[in-house]
Motif scaffolding. Structure first.
Motif, PDB file in Angstrom:
ATOM      1  N   ARG A 195       5.916 -46.463  33.222  1.00  0.00           N
ATOM      2  CA  ARG A 195       4.495 -46.383  33.202  1.00  0.00           C
ATOM      3  C   ARG A 195       3.943 -45.760  34.488  1.00  0.00           C
ATOM      4  NH1 ARG A 195       3.677 -52.538  30.811  1.00  0.00           N
ATOM      5  NH2 ARG A 195       3.842 -51.965  28.392  1.00  0.00           N
ATOM      6  N   ALA A 196       4.581 -45.675  35.515  1.00  0.00           N
ATOM      7  CA  ALA A 196       4.265 -45.351  36.908  1.00  0.00           C
ATOM      8  C   ALA A 196       5.028 -44.190  37.238  1.00  0.00           C
ATOM      9  CB  ALA A 196       4.553 -46.562  37.814  1.00  0.00           C
ATOM     10  N   LEU A 197       5.963 -44.148  37.658  1.00  0.00           N
ATOM     11  CA  LEU A 197       6.722 -43.098  38.501  1.00  0.00           C
ATOM     12  C   LEU A 197       7.057 -41.818  37.294  1.00  0.00           C
ATOM     13  CD1 LEU A 197       9.545 -44.376  40.649  1.00  0.00           C
ATOM     14  CD2 LEU A 197       7.202 -43.870  41.050  1.00  0.00           C
ATOM     15  N   ASP A 198       7.500 -42.069  36.334  1.00  0.00           N
ATOM     16  CA  ASP A 198       7.931 -41.059  35.238  1.00  0.00           C
ATOM     17  C   ASP A 198       6.692 -40.551  34.264  1.00  0.00           C
ATOM     18  OD1 ASP A 198       9.898 -39.181  34.923  1.00  0.00           O
ATOM     19  OD2 ASP A 198      10.621 -40.186  33.072  1.00  0.00           O
ATOM     20  N   HIS A 199       5.582 -41.429  34.261  1.00  0.00           N
ATOM     21  CA  HIS A 199       4.245 -41.159  33.645  1.00  0.00           C
ATOM     22  C   HIS A 199       4.668 -40.586  32.082  1.00  0.00           C
ATOM     23  CE1 HIS A 199       5.197 -37.609  36.397  1.00  0.00           C
ATOM     24  NE2 HIS A 199       4.398 -36.811  35.334  1.00  0.00           N
ATOM     25  N   CYS A 200       5.575 -41.225  31.452  1.00  0.00           N
ATOM     26  CA  CYS A 200       5.914 -40.847  30.214  1.00  0.00           C
ATOM     27  C   CYS A 200       4.585 -40.900  29.154  1.00  0.00           C
ATOM     28  CB  CYS A 200       6.790 -41.838  29.445  1.00  0.00           C
ATOM     29  SG  CYS A 200       8.495 -42.115  30.451  1.00  0.00           S
ATOM     30  N   GLY A 201       3.868 -42.043  29.471  1.00  0.00           N
ATOM     31  CA  GLY A 201       2.754 -42.052  28.476  1.00  0.00           C
ATOM     32  C   GLY A 201       1.450 -40.877  28.834  1.00  0.00           C
ATOM     33  N   GLU A 202       1.698 -40.127  29.638  1.00  0.00           N
ATOM     34  CA  GLU A 202       0.702 -38.936  29.845  1.00  0.00           C
ATOM     35  C   GLU A 202       0.867 -38.059  28.878  1.00  0.00           C
ATOM     36  OE1 GLU A 202      -1.873 -38.376  32.146  1.00  0.00           O
ATOM     37  OE2 GLU A 202      -1.593 -40.343  33.287  1.00  0.00           O
ATOM     38  N   CYS A 203       2.066 -37.818  28.360  1.00  0.00           N
ATOM     39  CA  CYS A 203       2.292 -36.875  27.203  1.00  0.00           C
ATOM     40  C   CYS A 203       2.572 -37.839  25.887  1.00  0.00           C
ATOM     41  CB  CYS A 203       3.455 -36.134  27.386  1.00  0.00           C
ATOM     42  SG  CYS A 203       3.342 -34.800  28.541  1.00  0.00           S
ATOM     43  N   HIS A 204       3.055 -38.850  25.994  1.00  0.00           N
ATOM     44  CA  HIS A 204       3.471 -39.468  24.566  1.00  0.00           C
ATOM     45  C   HIS A 204       2.811 -40.644  24.069  1.00  0.00           C
ATOM     46  CE1 HIS A 204       7.663 -37.618  24.032  1.00  0.00           C
ATOM     47  NE2 HIS A 204       7.637 -37.807  25.438  1.00  0.00           N
ATOM     48  N   THR A 205       1.658 -41.004  24.972  1.00  0.00           N
ATOM     49  CA  THR A 205       0.781 -41.866  24.255  1.00  0.00           C
ATOM     50  C   THR A 205      -0.599 -41.293  23.914  1.00  0.00           C
ATOM     51  OG1 THR A 205       1.462 -43.626  25.796  1.00  0.00           O
ATOM     52  CG2 THR A 205      -0.789 -43.726  25.169  1.00  0.00           C
ATOM     53  N   PRO A 206      -1.276 -41.603  22.803  1.00  0.00           N
ATOM     54  CA  PRO A 206      -2.462 -41.076  22.005  1.00  0.00           C
ATOM     55  C   PRO A 206      -3.515 -41.241  23.039  1.00  0.00           C
ATOM     56  CG  PRO A 206      -1.479 -42.399  20.745  1.00  0.00           C
ATOM     57  CD  PRO A 206      -0.847 -42.677  21.815  1.00  0.00           C
ATOM     58  N   GLU A 218       0.548 -47.352  23.017  1.00  0.00           N
ATOM     59  CA  GLU A 218       1.689 -46.827  23.850  1.00  0.00           C
ATOM     60  C   GLU A 218       2.564 -46.057  23.277  1.00  0.00           C
ATOM     61  OE1 GLU A 218       3.411 -48.303  28.328  1.00  0.00           O
ATOM     62  OE2 GLU A 218       3.391 -49.640  26.646  1.00  0.00           O
ATOM     63  N   LEU A 219       2.934 -44.795  23.773  1.00  0.00           N
ATOM     64  CA  LEU A 219       4.163 -44.010  23.316  1.00  0.00           C
ATOM     65  C   LEU A 219       3.908 -43.803  21.927  1.00  0.00           C
ATOM     66  CD1 LEU A 219       7.071 -45.766  25.410  1.00  0.00           C
ATOM     67  CD2 LEU A 219       5.507 -44.253  26.127  1.00  0.00           C
ATOM     68  N   GLY A 220       3.081 -43.656  21.240  1.00  0.00           N
ATOM     69  CA  GLY A 220       2.966 -43.596  19.918  1.00  0.00           C
ATOM     70  C   GLY A 220       2.551 -42.075  19.362  1.00  0.00           C
ATOM     71  N   GLY A 221       2.963 -41.143  20.332  1.00  0.00           N
ATOM     72  CA  GLY A 221       2.701 -39.710  20.086  1.00  0.00           C
ATOM     73  C   GLY A 221       1.311 -39.152  20.345  1.00  0.00           C
ATOM     74  N   ASN A 222       1.266 -37.915  20.513  1.00  0.00           N
ATOM     75  CA  ASN A 222      -0.040 -37.361  20.748  1.00  0.00           C
ATOM     76  C   ASN A 222       0.082 -35.850  19.845  1.00  0.00           C
ATOM     77  OD1 ASN A 222      -2.280 -36.257  21.652  1.00  0.00           O
ATOM     78  ND2 ASN A 222      -1.507 -36.328  23.901  1.00  0.00           N
ATOM     79  N   SER A 223      -1.093 -35.889  18.820  1.00  0.00           N
ATOM     80  CA  SER A 223      -0.934 -34.884  18.012  1.00  0.00           C
ATOM     81  C   SER A 223      -1.538 -33.651  18.641  1.00  0.00           C
ATOM     82  CB  SER A 223      -1.806 -35.315  16.862  1.00  0.00           C
ATOM     83  OG  SER A 223      -3.062 -35.490  17.195  1.00  0.00           O
ATOM     84  N   ALA A 224      -2.257 -33.907  19.810  1.00  0.00           N
ATOM     85  CA  ALA A 224      -2.824 -32.857  20.597  1.00  0.00           C
ATOM     86  C   ALA A 224      -2.081 -32.397  21.735  1.00  0.00           C
ATOM     87  CB  ALA A 224      -4.582 -33.124  20.936  1.00  0.00           C
ATOM     88  N   GLY A 225      -0.945 -32.032  21.604  1.00  0.00           N
ATOM     89  CA  GLY A 225      -0.049 -31.636  22.673  1.00  0.00           C
ATOM     90  C   GLY A 225      -0.395 -30.177  23.214  1.00  0.00           C
ATOM     91  N   PRO A 226       0.575 -29.883  24.195  1.00  0.00           N
ATOM     92  CA  PRO A 226       0.436 -28.385  24.850  1.00  0.00           C
ATOM     93  C   PRO A 226       0.767 -27.437  23.821  1.00  0.00           C
ATOM     94  CG  PRO A 226       2.072 -29.445  25.649  1.00  0.00           C
ATOM     95  CD  PRO A 226       1.594 -30.516  24.909  1.00  0.00           C
ATOM     96  N   ASP A 227       0.131 -26.163  23.930  1.00  0.00           N
ATOM     97  CA  ASP A 227       0.403 -24.964  22.989  1.00  0.00           C
ATOM     98  C   ASP A 227       0.127 -25.366  21.474  1.00  0.00           C
ATOM     99  OD1 ASP A 227       1.228 -23.640  25.349  1.00  0.00           O
ATOM    100  OD2 ASP A 227       3.176 -24.813  25.078  1.00  0.00           O
ATOM    101  N   GLY A 228      -0.539 -26.276  21.257  1.00  0.00           N
ATOM    102  CA  GLY A 228      -1.039 -26.768  19.856  1.00  0.00           C
ATOM    103  C   GLY A 228      -0.012 -27.573  19.204  1.00  0.00           C
ATOM    104  N   LYS A 229       1.009 -27.896  19.755  1.00  0.00           N
ATOM    105  CA  LYS A 229       2.204 -28.754  19.149  1.00  0.00           C
ATOM    106  C   LYS A 229       2.024 -30.065  19.509  1.00  0.00           C
ATOM    107  CE  LYS A 229       5.328 -24.593  19.913  1.00  0.00           C
ATOM    108  NZ  LYS A 229       6.734 -24.257  20.553  1.00  0.00           N
ATOM    109  N   GLY A 230       2.215 -30.871  18.767  1.00  0.00           N
ATOM    110  CA  GLY A 230       2.298 -32.330  18.780  1.00  0.00           C
ATOM    111  C   GLY A 230       3.380 -32.965  19.570  1.00  0.00           C
ATOM    112  N   ILE A 231       3.262 -34.086  20.232  1.00  0.00           N
ATOM    113  CA  ILE A 231       4.116 -34.863  21.016  1.00  0.00           C
ATOM    114  C   ILE A 231       4.728 -35.876  20.369  1.00  0.00           C
ATOM    115  CG2 ILE A 231       4.835 -35.687  23.318  1.00  0.00           C
ATOM    116  CD1 ILE A 231       2.259 -34.038  24.253  1.00  0.00           C
ATOM    117  N   PRO A 232       5.883 -36.033  20.452  1.00  0.00           N
ATOM    118  CA  PRO A 232       6.694 -37.027  19.511  1.00  0.00           C
ATOM    119  C   PRO A 232       6.199 -38.657  19.754  1.00  0.00           C
ATOM    120  CG  PRO A 232       8.253 -35.547  20.121  1.00  0.00           C
ATOM    121  CD  PRO A 232       6.917 -35.221  20.797  1.00  0.00           C
ATOM    122  N   ASN A 233       6.334 -39.177  18.778  1.00  0.00           N
ATOM    123  CA  ASN A 233       6.061 -40.670  18.942  1.00  0.00           C
ATOM    124  C   ASN A 233       7.468 -41.128  19.380  1.00  0.00           C
ATOM    125  OD1 ASN A 233       6.283 -43.503  18.256  1.00  0.00           O
ATOM    126  ND2 ASN A 233       5.139 -43.236  16.351  1.00  0.00           N
TER     127      ASN A 233
END
Length: 301
Positions: A195-206, A218-233
């Motif tokens: 939640r702090a150092l590795d900031h996983c949620g910045e990509c993996h949280t909606p 939290e960590l539920g995936g993000n359909s609007a990822g970079p390059d138009g690709k979703g980021i996994p849950n």
């Protein structure tokens, strides 16, 4: 004082107090940046655990000279360039104090009082301890100074950094609170890393309508990822997340990028593993794995 001016004085006082609340710098003190070998060594681990090299030390650069390009399409197109964070006197962070580092890392504010954009994940780094921020500063200040000018951000003409003052306030209200987790020391360590150092949620949280994190998922995936690709849950949801992964599976993935089916990580996770989780201690990788298995499952993408 003439009573007829009293309402005006009250209104002005309220207005000034409101402006200070919105634009004033947080009171963080000015702690010293250590030059001890122990602090520098701790800071080096934090630099690696946080994956700082992935954005600030790209293409085999000799130091964290910045220049990494971050393209954002929604809600408006923006191009951000990461800064030089070596102690160079013209293009880097020479002269930064402990106060400057804490303001930047935990509050998104520059030494001059300006606002950083959330492409720099200060809203996640706000969960860091001051001690870890200062150890990271000790490490950065001990690195060779390298002159490296990076381009200015490319933003819409109307997009001024002072608008971030209002955005930060709205984000505080809309972000919500992270799900409660166990008080177990290993889970708490994993939560701090993720939640702090590795900031996983910045990509993996909606994200919500403001572009801030929807921490309730939290960590539920993000359909609007970079390059138009979703980021996994990566929540422990049985069907849509990684609920079938064991702690050992997550550890192997974070260290070597090996999936449970024998395949390997791809995309941006390769950089994360090479520049962050693969450089952590085995104990810290296990702590992250135990934490991820402990968060509530999210029925996300």
């Amino acid at each position: 004082m003439n009573n007829k001016f009293l309402p005006l004085v009250v209104v002005l006082a309220i207005l000034l107090a409101g402006l200070y609340w919105v634009f004033g710098l947080p009171m963080v003190g000015n702690p010293e940046i250590s030059t001890s070998p122990e602090a520098i060594a701790r800071g080096e681990y934090i630099y690696n655990a946080g994956g700082c090299a992935a954005c600030h030390q790209v293409e085999d650069a000799e130091g964290p000279i910045g220049g990494y390009v971050i393209e954002v399409e929604n809600p408006f197109p923006n191009t951000f360039y990461t800064p030089n964070i070596t102690p160079d006197d013209e293009t880097g962070v020479v002269g930064w104090t402990g106060r400057d580092f804490i303001l930047a890392m935990k509050h998104g504010r520059s030494p001059e009082g300006g606002f950083y954009w959330p492409s720099f994940p200060y809203r996640t780094y706000q969960n860091m301890t001051d001690e870890d921020v200062l150890d990271l500063a000790a490490y950065l200040m001990a690195q060779p100074a390298i002159a490296s000018e990076v381009p200015d951000h490319v933003l819409p003409a109307w997009q001024f950094d002072f608008l971030m003052a209002g955005w930060n306030i709205l984000a505080d209200f809309m972000e919500g609170e992270p799900p409660a987790i166990s008080e177990d020391a290993q889970v708490q360590r994993g939560a701090y890393l993720a939640r702090a150092l590795d900031h996983c949620g910045e990509c993996h949280t909606p994200r919500n309508l403001l572009g801030g994190l929807d921490i309730s998922r939290e960590l539920g995936g993000n359909s609007a990822g970079p390059d138009g690709k979703g980021i996994p849950n990566i929540s422990p949801h049985a069907q849509k997340g990684i609920g079938e992964w064991g702690v050992d599976d997550i550890e192997s993935y974070l260290e070597l990028g090996v999936l449970p089916d024998g395949d390997f990580a791809g995309g941006k996770m390769v950089e994360v593993i090479e520049n962050s989780t693969g450089m952590m201690t085995a104990a810290d990788r296990k702590a992250i794995a135990v934490f991820v298995k402990s968060v509530p499952p999210v029925d996300g993408p």
